[in-house]
Design a protein around this motif. Structure first.
Motif: not given
Length: 221
Positions: A98-102, A63-70, A104-111
């Motif tokens: 699941a309460n994970h939020f990013y 899963t890639l969770l992207l920033s909401s603003d950029k 400023d352009g930050n990215i969540g990388f889930y493997l």
């Protein structure tokens, strides 16, 4: 002159601060997978850091969770390619999960390697199906711990090495391999729908044609 240099330094620092970060969550990865992931992250363009927290159970394997603003499309493609190179199909999300939020352009990388927590048992005997050449359908393929024996129409038996790797069955032939994904669909038979173990090949091979087949066993009892 000094003030001009100071302004340049501050501008560079501000740009560095604005660069997004990739937050990497991993779970149940094998040592080889972890080494491949480390090597791939080092050559992509964004800074990253590992997060020692569990991946939410409702997240898929990749899963890639992207920033909401950029959003950074090029960098996102790089990260998705890393997941694909490791044998996963990435799912890209643009909203909170699941309460994970990013921001400023930050990215969540889930493997996570779901298969690592399960015991895989390969059926001893399967039949070829969905072959690119009809004459190779319904060939017997017998599996042992290390080998897959293909019984060809000529009567010859070809022995190939195989292994279960990252959730896929991999059969090796000379300098390349054939990879199969596992599913358990119901198969329509004259006796009604019956359960199966089906191993669907993930790519076509030119030669040999008898390897360009899926594998299946249907349980009639």
């Amino acid at each position: 002159m000094k003030s001009g240099i100071l302004i340049c330094v501050l501008a560079l620092l501000l740009a560095a601060c604005q660069q997004p970060t990739v937050y990497v969550f991993s779970e149940n990865l094998q040592d080889e997978q972890r080494n491949q992931l480390d090597a791939a992250l080092k050559v992509q363009s964004l800074p990253y850091e590992y997060v020692e927290l569990a991946i939410p159970p409702d997240f898929g394997e990749a899963t890639l969770l992207l920033s909401s603003d950029k959003i950074y499309p090029k960098e996102t493609e790089q990260l998705a390619a890393i997941m694909q190179e490791l044998g996963y199909k990435p799912q890209v999300n643009y909203t909170t999960r699941a309460n994970h939020f990013y921001g400023d352009g930050n990215i969540g990388f889930y493997l996570k390697n779901i298969a690592a927590g399960t015991t895989f048992v390969m059926p001893k005997k399967l039949r070829t199906t969905q072959c690119s050449e009809e004459k190779y359908n319904d060939l017997l393929v017998t599996f042992t711990d290390k080998y897959a024996d293909f019984s060809l129409p000529s009567g010859a038996v070809i022995r190939l090495g195989w292994e279960f790797l990252y959730g896929y069955v991999v059969i090796y032939y000379k300098t390349y391999s054939q990879t199969y994904s596992h599913s358990q669909p119901l198969i329509n038979t004259p006796f009604g729908d019956k359960p199966s173990d089906t191993y669907t090949f993930t790519a076509h091979v030119n030669k040999p044609s008898w390897l360009d087949c899926s594998l299946q066993i249907v349980y009639m009892d």
